[in-house]
Scaffold this active site. Structure first.
Site, mmCIF file in Angstrom:
data_model
loop_
_atom_site.group_PDB
_atom_site.id
_atom_site.type_symbol
_atom_site.label_atom_id
_atom_site.label_comp_id
_atom_site.label_asym_id
_atom_site.label_seq_id
_atom_site.Cartn_x
_atom_site.Cartn_y
_atom_site.Cartn_z
ATOM 1 N N ASP A 34 15.306 5.536 5.586
ATOM 2 C CA ASP A 34 16.532 5.211 4.869
ATOM 3 C C ASP A 34 16.533 5.966 3.556
ATOM 4 O OD1 ASP A 34 18.919 3.066 4.786
ATOM 5 O OD2 ASP A 34 18.111 3.325 2.766
ATOM 6 N N GLU A 50 18.550 6.748 -0.322
ATOM 7 C CA GLU A 50 19.553 6.486 -1.360
ATOM 8 C C GLU A 50 19.945 7.851 -1.927
ATOM 9 O OE1 GLU A 50 20.569 3.494 -1.623
ATOM 10 O OE2 GLU A 50 18.965 2.610 -0.433
ATOM 11 N N HIS A 57 19.732 -2.702 -1.143
ATOM 12 C CA HIS A 57 20.168 -1.522 -1.893
ATOM 13 C C HIS A 57 19.029 -0.543 -2.180
ATOM 14 C CE1 HIS A 57 24.071 -3.439 -3.406
ATOM 15 N NE2 HIS A 57 23.420 -4.403 -2.768
#
Length: 585
Positions: free
Chosen positions: A37, A39, A178
Site C-alpha cells: 500500500d 501514500e 490512512h
C-alpha cells in the site's frame, strides 16, 4: 499413449496415480504474496510522488516479513493530502528518497506476487518510480483485492468494496488508518478472507483466479434461450425465478443484446452467475427511449426489491433533517416528510445526516435537545449553553422572538446561501490545522461537505418538483427527437419522433396522454428522489431543449448549488485521495 498421459497414470514406483487439481496450476497456498500500500502526494502517477510504502510478505496464511518507510518527495506535500493522511513535510524531511527506497522494495518483493487494493493505482506509482530511478519496466504478476471482492462479495454482506468495509466484513485485526503499513496489514486479512470464499467457488490456483471472470457456468449456457424473442430496442428486463419473483432488473438500449451477455464470458460478476442459475424466465418492457427505460428500472427496483440489484432498492430509507414546527424548533431526523416544513437532505446514511447537522449546529445555535419546549415552562440548561453552542431557550435566556432569528438563519442556509456554515467550518479547520490536528480538521471538512452537498441536492430537487409541467426534447443520433413530459419531478410521458417528421403534433399527443400528477408535500413528492435526479441530469445533457414550461425553473443565485460548484474540485480531490490512501478503494 502420450508421455503426458503416462505421467498422469504412473507415479513413483510405477504405481497408477490420478493427477490432482493442484498439479494443474500453482496453488494459492504455496505462493508468496507481497501486499503493498502506498501514500502519495496526489492521484496522478505522472505528476505525483510516493510519500510512504507499507508492504507485508505472506505465504500459506502466515506473515513472513514487513516493510514500512516514509519516502521524501522532491516537493512539498499538499495541505489537503497532509490533512487526509497525517503525513507532513516535517515527517519526511529526513526520510530516504525514492532512489534509496525503490531498490529496497524490489528486493523485498523479489519472487512474489504483488497484491494491492485497487492495484492499478499502486502499481502505476511503483512503475513511475522505477522509471525515474532508471530501472527497466517491471512485469509483476499481481492480484487486485478490489476486483476480486467485486466478484465474490454481495451487497447484502457489505455496502461497498472499500478496504474499510471489507476489513470489517472479514474482521481484520488491523483497521485501515490512512497509513501504508496499517492498510497493507488490513489488505492481508481481506486477501485471506477472499481466498476462503474463492475456495468454496472451486478456485484453488492462481491460474484459476486469473481466469475466474472468464468462466461460463453450465447453468449460464443452458439458459441462453431466455434471450430469444426479447425486443431489440430500449427497454427494461426482469429476470424471474420459477415462482415469478423478480431476481434482477436491468435496462439497456438493446434489451436482447444485453440479456444475451449474461450467458457469455463477458459477464464477470459472480453474483450474476448465481442469479442466472435461479432464473426461469426474462420479462421485458419496451420503452420509447433510454431515459424512460432508466426511470422504469428505478421504479421496478423500488417496487420489487430484487435481491441481485445492489442500488436503488430502498428509496424509503432516505433520511432528512427537518426543522420542527414548535415555538423553539430544532433539527429532527426523519424518514418521511408529510408536510412542507423546511428540511435538509435527503441523506443516504445516518452518519452523513449527523455530519451535516453538526456543521449547521456549529454555525447556528439551534437547540440540540429532544422534546418540545414551551415558553411558559422552563427547565435547567444543558452544558451546550455554557459552551456557547445554544442560547438556552429552555431556561428563559432566549425568548421565542430571539430564538426565531436562529431558525431564520438555519432556514436560509438550508434553502439558500450556505456561506455561514462554510465560513464557520473553515475557521475551525484553519485553527485545527495550525495546531497540527489534521484528523480533526479533515472531519470538520467532511461535515461541511455533507451539509453543502445535501443543501445543493435539496435545492435542485425543489426547483424541478415545483414545475407543474415541463416538456423537453433531446436529439437522437439519427436526427430524430426523444420527447419527455415531466410533471412535478415525475416522468409522465415519453415519445420518440423519427427523423424528418414534424415533432409538434407528437408533443401535443405526449402531453394529452401524460399521467396526471397532483401536488403533494415533500422535496420529491410525486416520484422517488432517484427518478427526479435522473431527470435533472438528462435535462442538463448536451442538446436537450425546453419545449414547454409551466412555472419557473430556478434556484438561488447565491445558493448551495453555487457553493457546491466552488467545492467540486476540492471534493473530487479529497475523494480520489481518500480512495487511494485510506483504503476506500
Amino acid at each position: 499413449m502420450t508421455a503426458s498421459a503416462k505421467g498422469a497414470r504412473a507415479g513413483a514406483g510405477g504405481a497408477p496415480r490420478q493427477a490432482s487439481l493442484e498439479e494443474l496450476g500453482r496453488p494459492l497456498s504455496d505462493l508468496t504474496f507481497v501486499v503493498v500500500d502506498l501514500e502519495t502526494t496526489g492521484t496522478a502517477a505522472a505528476t505525483s510522488e510516493i510519500t510512504e510504502i507499507g508492504a507485508v510478505r505472506v505465504r500459506g496464511g502466515e506473515v513472513l516479513a514487513e516493510m514500512a518507510t516514509l519516502v521524501r518527495p522532491s516537493g512539498p506535500i499538499p495541505a489537503l493530502v497532509s490533512v487526509l493522511t497525517g503525513i507532513t513535510d516535517a515527517m519526511v524531511v529526513e526520510a530516504p528518497g525514492e532512489a534509496e527506497v525503490v531498490p529496497t522494495f524490489l528486493e523485498f518483493a523479489r519472487g512474489a506476487v504483488l497484491v494491492a487494493h485497487n492495484a492499478p493505482f499502486d502499481l502505476g506509482f511503483l512503475r513511475a518510480a522505477l522509471e525515474r530511478c532508471g530501472y527497466p519496466p517491471p512485469t509483476w504478476e499481481h492480484l487486485d483485492t478490489l476486483r476480486i471482492a467485486r466478484r465474490v462479495i454481495s451487497r447484502d454482506e457489505s455496502p461497498d468494496c472499500r478496504l474499510g468495509s471489507l476489513a470489517r466484513l472479514f474482521r481484520s485485526t488491523t483497521e485501515p488508518s490512512h497509513r501504508a503499513l496499517a492498510d497493507a496489514r488490513a489488505t492481508v486479512d481481506v486477501l485471506h478472507g477472499l481466498f476462503e470464499r474463492l475456495g468454496n467457488l472451486g478456485v484453488h490456483t492462481i491460474e484459476e483466479l486469473h481466469d475466474f471472470s472468464a468462466r461460463v457456468s453450465p447453468a449460464q449456457r443452458r439458459k441462453r434461450h431466455l434471450a430469444d424473442g426479447l425486443p431489440t430496442g430500449p427497454g427494461v428486463y426482469v429476470f424471474r425465478d420459477p415462482q415469478g419473483r423478480a431476481l434482477y432488473v436491468g435496462t439497456s438500449r438493446s434489451v436482447r443484446t444485453r440479456v444475451r451477455n449474461y450467458f457469455t464470458a463477458s459477464e464477470p460478476r459472480t453474483r450474476m452467475a448465481e442469479m442466472i442459475a435461479l432464473a426461469d424466465r426474462v420479462d421485458a418492457i419496451s420503452c420509447a427511449h433510454a431515459l424512460e427505460a432508466e426511470v422504469r428500472e428505478l421504479r421496478l427496483i423500488a417496487e420489487h426489491k430484487p435481491p441481485y440489484n445492489r442500488r436503488s432498492r430502498h428509496p424509503e430509507r432516505a433520511i432528512y433533517l427537518r426543522l420542527t414546527d414548535e415555538p423553539f424548533p430544532r433539527l429532527s431526523r426523519v424518514r418521511d416528510l408529510r408536510d412542507d416544513a423546511v428540511a435538509l437532505g435527503p441523506f443516504t446514511s445516518v452518519r452523513d445526516a449527523q455530519d451535516a447537522a453538526d456543521a449547521l449546529h456549529a454555525a447556528v445555535p439551534l437547540r440540540q435537545c429532544t422534546g418540545r419546549l414551551s415558553p411558559r415552562v422552563q427547565r435547567p440548561a444543558c452544558a451546550l449553553a455554557d459552551l456557547g453552542h445554544c442560547g438556552a431557550p429552555c431556561d428563559g435566556r432566549e425568548d421565542v422572538a430571539t430564538y426565531a432569528g436562529h431558525v431564520t438563519a438555519a432556514r436560509a442556509a438550508i434553502t439558500g446561501d450556505p456561506t455561514p456554515v462554510i465560513d464557520a467550518a473553515t475557521r475551525r479547520m484553519d485553527r485545527l490545522a495550525d495546531q497540527g490536528r489534521y484528523e480533526e480538521a479533515a472531519h470538520e471538512r467532511d461535515r461541511m461537505v455533507s451539509f453543502v452537498r445535501a443543501a445543493a441536492r435539496g435545492q435542485r430537487l425543489a426547483a424541478l418538483t415545483a414545475i407543474t409541467e415541463l416538456v423537453a426534447a433531446a436529439p437522437t443520433a439519427d436526427a430524430g427527437w426523444d420527447l419527455t413530459v415531466i410533471r412535478r419531478g415525475r416522468l409522465v410521458s415519453a415519445v420518440t419522433v423519427a427523423p424528418g417528421i414534424d415533432p409538434r403534433p407528437w408533443v401535443d399527443a405526449a402531453v394529452a396522454s401524460a399521467e396526471t400528477v397532483l401536488p403533494r408535500p415533500g422535496p420529491a413528492p410525486c416520484a422517488s428522489v432517484a427518478e427526479t435526479e435522473r431527470l435533472a441530469r438528462w435535462l442538463a445533457g448536451p442538446g436537450v431543449r425546453l419545449v414547454r414550461l409551466e412555472g419557473t425553473w430556478s434556484w438561488p443565485v447565491i445558493g448551495a448549488e453555487r457553493a457546491a460548484g466552488r467545492f467540486a474540485a476540492l471534493t473530487r480531490a479529497a475523494t480520489a485521495t481518500a480512495t487511494t490512501t485510506t483504503g476506500s478503494r
